[in-house]
Write a protein that holds these residues in place. Structure first.
Motif, PDB file in Angstrom:
ATOM      1  N   LEU A 353       0.648  -0.682  -0.031  1.00  0.00           N
ATOM      2  CA  LEU A 353      -0.029   0.432  -0.019  1.00  0.00           C
ATOM      3  C   LEU A 353       1.222   1.367   0.293  1.00  0.00           C
ATOM      4  CD1 LEU A 353      -3.473   1.428   0.464  1.00  0.00           C
ATOM      5  CD2 LEU A 353      -2.242   1.668   2.765  1.00  0.00           C
ATOM      6  N   HIS A 354       2.457   0.854   0.902  1.00  0.00           N
ATOM      7  CA  HIS A 354       2.921   2.381   0.727  1.00  0.00           C
ATOM      8  C   HIS A 354       4.183   2.216  -0.290  1.00  0.00           C
ATOM      9  CE1 HIS A 354       0.675   2.288   4.293  1.00  0.00           C
ATOM     10  NE2 HIS A 354       0.917   3.770   4.431  1.00  0.00           N
ATOM     11  N   SER A 355       4.074   1.428  -1.091  1.00  0.00           N
ATOM     12  CA  SER A 355       5.366   1.328  -2.263  1.00  0.00           C
ATOM     13  C   SER A 355       5.529   2.946  -2.574  1.00  0.00           C
ATOM     14  CB  SER A 355       4.858   0.215  -3.570  1.00  0.00           C
ATOM     15  OG  SER A 355       3.877   0.981  -4.274  1.00  0.00           O
ATOM     16  N   LYS A 356       4.405   4.415  -2.622  1.00  0.00           N
ATOM     17  CA  LYS A 356       4.913   4.996  -3.008  1.00  0.00           C
ATOM     18  C   LYS A 356       5.996   6.201  -1.861  1.00  0.00           C
ATOM     19  CE  LYS A 356       1.173   5.900  -6.172  1.00  0.00           C
ATOM     20  NZ  LYS A 356       2.765   6.337  -7.252  1.00  0.00           N
ATOM     21  N   VAL A 357       5.670   5.541  -0.684  1.00  0.00           N
ATOM     22  CA  VAL A 357       6.529   5.950   0.290  1.00  0.00           C
ATOM     23  C   VAL A 357       7.740   5.250   0.271  1.00  0.00           C
ATOM     24  CG1 VAL A 357       6.936   6.252   2.438  1.00  0.00           C
ATOM     25  CG2 VAL A 357       4.502   6.369   1.972  1.00  0.00           C
ATOM     26  N   PHE A 358       8.262   3.531  -0.195  1.00  0.00           N
ATOM     27  CA  PHE A 358       9.002   2.897  -0.204  1.00  0.00           C
ATOM     28  C   PHE A 358      10.143   2.741  -1.430  1.00  0.00           C
ATOM     29  CE2 PHE A 358       6.955   2.433   3.683  1.00  0.00           C
ATOM     30  CZ  PHE A 358       8.168   2.838   5.077  1.00  0.00           C
ATOM     31  N   ASP A 359       9.257   3.036  -2.531  1.00  0.00           N
ATOM     32  CA  ASP A 359      10.543   3.466  -3.343  1.00  0.00           C
ATOM     33  C   ASP A 359       9.727   1.926  -3.979  1.00  0.00           C
ATOM     34  OD1 ASP A 359      11.781   4.317  -6.278  1.00  0.00           O
ATOM     35  OD2 ASP A 359      13.430   3.975  -5.232  1.00  0.00           O
ATOM     36  N   ASP A 360       8.430   1.690  -3.985  1.00  0.00           N
ATOM     37  CA  ASP A 360       8.615   0.260  -4.877  1.00  0.00           C
ATOM     38  C   ASP A 360       8.735  -0.852  -3.850  1.00  0.00           C
ATOM     39  OD1 ASP A 360       6.779   1.485  -6.838  1.00  0.00           O
ATOM     40  OD2 ASP A 360       8.432   1.854  -8.145  1.00  0.00           O
ATOM     41  N   HIS A 361       9.698  -0.907  -2.517  1.00  0.00           N
ATOM     42  CA  HIS A 361      10.315  -2.222  -2.149  1.00  0.00           C
ATOM     43  C   HIS A 361       9.044  -3.345  -1.950  1.00  0.00           C
ATOM     44  CE1 HIS A 361      12.298  -4.577   0.967  1.00  0.00           C
ATOM     45  NE2 HIS A 361      11.201  -3.905   1.927  1.00  0.00           N
ATOM     46  N   ARG A 362       9.196  -3.969  -2.070  1.00  0.00           N
ATOM     47  CA  ARG A 362       8.828  -5.232  -2.022  1.00  0.00           C
ATOM     48  C   ARG A 362       9.201  -5.872  -0.383  1.00  0.00           C
ATOM     49  NH1 ARG A 362       4.681  -8.369  -2.973  1.00  0.00           N
ATOM     50  NH2 ARG A 362       4.400 -10.361  -3.283  1.00  0.00           N
ATOM     51  N   PHE A 363       8.160  -6.348   0.844  1.00  0.00           N
ATOM     52  CA  PHE A 363       8.378  -7.480   2.462  1.00  0.00           C
ATOM     53  C   PHE A 363       8.475  -8.489   1.435  1.00  0.00           C
ATOM     54  CE2 PHE A 363       6.658  -9.215   5.452  1.00  0.00           C
ATOM     55  CZ  PHE A 363       8.167  -9.111   6.694  1.00  0.00           C
ATOM     56  N   GLU A 364       9.161  -9.116   1.888  1.00  0.00           N
ATOM     57  CA  GLU A 364       9.615 -10.676   1.338  1.00  0.00           C
ATOM     58  C   GLU A 364      10.521 -11.025   2.264  1.00  0.00           C
ATOM     59  OE1 GLU A 364      10.964 -11.128  -2.221  1.00  0.00           O
ATOM     60  OE2 GLU A 364      12.654  -9.321  -2.418  1.00  0.00           O
ATOM     61  N   ILE A 365      10.471 -12.890   2.541  1.00  0.00           N
ATOM     62  CA  ILE A 365      11.261 -13.369   3.106  1.00  0.00           C
ATOM     63  C   ILE A 365      11.995 -14.180   1.508  1.00  0.00           C
ATOM     64  CG2 ILE A 365       9.526 -15.446   3.339  1.00  0.00           C
ATOM     65  CD1 ILE A 365      11.482 -16.004   5.703  1.00  0.00           C
ATOM     66  N   LYS A 366      13.325 -14.193   2.207  1.00  0.00           N
ATOM     67  CA  LYS A 366      14.349 -15.077   1.734  1.00  0.00           C
ATOM     68  C   LYS A 366      15.437 -16.143   2.077  1.00  0.00           C
ATOM     69  CE  LYS A 366      14.962 -10.939  -1.773  1.00  0.00           C
ATOM     70  NZ  LYS A 366      16.151  -9.696  -2.322  1.00  0.00           N
ATOM     71  N   TRP A 367      15.848 -16.989   1.643  1.00  0.00           N
ATOM     72  CA  TRP A 367      16.767 -17.660   1.611  1.00  0.00           C
ATOM     73  C   TRP A 367      18.184 -17.290   1.575  1.00  0.00           C
ATOM     74  CZ3 TRP A 367      21.191 -21.028  -0.257  1.00  0.00           C
ATOM     75  CH2 TRP A 367      20.587 -21.875  -0.150  1.00  0.00           C
ATOM     76  N   VAL A 368      19.099 -17.817   2.417  1.00  0.00           N
ATOM     77  CA  VAL A 368      20.209 -17.783   2.732  1.00  0.00           C
ATOM     78  C   VAL A 368      21.088 -18.570   3.699  1.00  0.00           C
ATOM     79  CG1 VAL A 368      20.525 -14.870   3.600  1.00  0.00           C
ATOM     80  CG2 VAL A 368      20.082 -17.043   5.293  1.00  0.00           C
ATOM     81  N   LYS A 369      22.545 -18.836   2.406  1.00  0.00           N
ATOM     82  CA  LYS A 369      23.137 -20.733   2.963  1.00  0.00           C
ATOM     83  C   LYS A 369      23.543 -19.882   4.681  1.00  0.00           C
ATOM     84  CE  LYS A 369      26.220 -23.252   1.141  1.00  0.00           C
ATOM     85  NZ  LYS A 369      27.874 -23.901   0.390  1.00  0.00           N
ATOM     86  N   GLY A 370      22.821 -21.316   4.837  1.00  0.00           N
ATOM     87  CA  GLY A 370      23.202 -21.592   6.421  1.00  0.00           C
ATOM     88  C   GLY A 370      25.162 -21.753   6.783  1.00  0.00           C
ATOM     89  N   HIS A 371      25.502 -21.208   7.654  1.00  0.00           N
ATOM     90  CA  HIS A 371      26.925 -21.659   7.907  1.00  0.00           C
ATOM     91  C   HIS A 371      27.979 -21.025   7.605  1.00  0.00           C
ATOM     92  CE1 HIS A 371      25.063 -23.397  11.938  1.00  0.00           C
ATOM     93  NE2 HIS A 371      24.073 -23.989  10.904  1.00  0.00           N
ATOM     94  N   SER A 372      27.788 -20.130   6.375  1.00  0.00           N
ATOM     95  CA  SER A 372      29.151 -20.421   5.433  1.00  0.00           C
ATOM     96  C   SER A 372      29.614 -18.964   5.569  1.00  0.00           C
ATOM     97  CB  SER A 372      27.930 -20.125   4.116  1.00  0.00           C
ATOM     98  OG  SER A 372      27.090 -19.213   4.235  1.00  0.00           O
ATOM     99  N   GLY A 373      29.645 -18.256   6.875  1.00  0.00           N
ATOM    100  CA  GLY A 373      29.982 -17.603   7.178  1.00  0.00           C
ATOM    101  C   GLY A 373      29.540 -15.760   6.732  1.00  0.00           C
ATOM    102  N   ILE A 374      28.233 -15.713   6.160  1.00  0.00           N
ATOM    103  CA  ILE A 374      27.576 -14.729   6.672  1.00  0.00           C
ATOM    104  C   ILE A 374      26.921 -13.543   7.785  1.00  0.00           C
ATOM    105  CG2 ILE A 374      25.117 -14.137   5.732  1.00  0.00           C
ATOM    106  CD1 ILE A 374      24.854 -15.939   3.451  1.00  0.00           C
TER     107      ILE A 374
END
Length: 393
Positions: A353-374
């Motif tokens: 709804l507030h995409s014009k405030v946050f420059d079309d940012h889309r909230f999501e959940i992303k996968w990262v590789k575990g135990h890889s130094g991140i």
């Protein structure tokens, strides 16, 4: 005499040739039989405690044994197994087989696909359809669904274009769209679809935020970087303790390290992951509330969740949209998972709804590789382990 010898020798050559052909044919059949018997087996669970692809019957059985409405099947091809787990192909279930060994195969990647009421619209949805509960054994016929969002926050879903036309003809500020599935139509009406809100609605939201925070702060929100929130769960089998951790950043007061205080039928690190997800989303929703009421001078970050649990991602973005409350209750920490899912969709709808405030940012959940130094993932892992060591009281 010489003729007899030549004749006998000829017969000998023929028999020798036939024996060689027979030998190689038998060898080929045996080799093919052995190679076939050694083919990899993939057990696809479409509906169970934790849907996914498993390499052994033992692992598969843990997800479906005693689970009402379980749908699962064995395959020799990974692609076919993945397609089945995602809802394609036959839905006939398997019969019990002897156990083998233990090794879970994670094969799916997150696909954003959600639905829920957004933070700004509390009006009930006036759908012309009854809620279609998820039934994985039922093969639905192709149908069309016309989703309509009204300016006052209400919504409808129609099954014919004629009915949809009557609802939208001559009205302003309405958004509508045709879908092939009811779940997709619901996502549109609930605001989690990125096209669920009209430009007019987004502009109104922008004007509201600008009047409250000022043009300069709105521009600052647009230009800021993405903020990753890392989550992790930990289970210590020797101590039979489970914990979870949430990492917002170095020395951030919102960083969390807590034990799971409840015991479940099958407590493992997944339970910790679920608790971590709910905790992270609860913090984000509190930040959103402060932002909306103007009770903070800080910017609201462009949040993105990060986890090394593909199971959590797939449940939130793929399976949960089709689950009923009963489906949630049948899973470990199901009520906590349901709360996390509800919060996830509300936060996603807010950013849409507030995409014009946050420059079309889309909230999501992303996968990262575990135990890889991140850094963020390693920090969340340490917080989760520390949480598991804390007292449950």
């Amino acid at each position: 005499m010489a003729r007899r010898i030549r004749g006998s020798f000829g017969h000998l050559l023929v028999w020798t040739g036939l024996c060689l052909v027979f030998h190689y044919k038998i060898s080929f059949l045996i080799t093919r039989s052995v190679s076939t018997s050694q083919m990899a087996k993939y057990y696809a669970v479409r509906n169970g405690r934790r849907p996914g692809i498993y390499s052994t019957w033992d692992e598969c059985k843990q997800q479906v044994d005693g689970f009402k409405g379980a749908v699962y099947k064995k395959f020799g091809d990974l692609k076919e197994a993945t397609a089945f787990a995602r809802g394609a192909g036959s839905s006939s279930s398997m019969t019990a087989r002897p156990s083998v060994s233990n090794q879970l195969l994670q094969t799916t990647r997150p696909v954003p696909n959600v639905a829920m009421n957004d933070l700004k619209r509390n009006a009930p949805s006036h759908s012309t359809l009854k809620d279609d509960s998820y039934n994985p054994t039922h093969k639905r016929q192709k149908a069309s669904y016309y989703a309509v969002n009204y300016p006052n926050g209400e919504s409808s879903i129609f099954t014919t274009w004629a009915d949809c036309q009557k609802a939208v003809r001559g009205s302003k500020g309405i958004t509508f769209k045709k879908f092939d599935s009811l779940d997709s139509a619901k996502r549109f009406t609930h605001g989690s679809d990125d096209k669920a809100f009209s430009e007019e609605q987004k502009s109104t939201a922008l004007d509201h935020i600008t009047s409250r925070h000022g043009q300069h702060r709105v521009e600052s929100h647009k230009s800021q970087d993405v903020k990753y929130v890392f989550m992790d769960g930990s289970y210590l089998p020797t101590l039979k303790r489970c914990g979870y951790g949430v990492y917002f950043g170095p020395n951030d007061a919102r960083n969390l390290s807590e034990p799971v205080t409840r015991d479940f039928d099958s407590t493992d690190s997944f339970v910790g992951e679920v608790y971590a997800t709910r905790a992270a989303l609860s913090h984000i929703m509190r930040d959103i509330e402060k932002f909306q009421t103007g009770d903070t001078s800080e910017l609201l970050p462009k949040y993105v969740l990060a986890t090394d649990s593909e199971t959590v991602i797939n449940i939130l973005t793929k399976y949960a949209p089709t689950w009923t409350d009963k489906d949630f209750e049948q899973r470990s920490a199901g009520l906590v998972l349901k709360e996390a899912y509800d919060k996830f969709l509300k936060v996603q709808s807010f950013f849409n709804l507030h995409s014009k405030v946050f420059d079309d940012h889309r909230f999501e959940i992303k996968w990262v590789k575990g135990h890889s130094g991140i850094e963020g993932n390693e920090a969340a892992d340490q917080l989760a382990k520390a949480g598991a060591l804390k007292s449950k009281t």
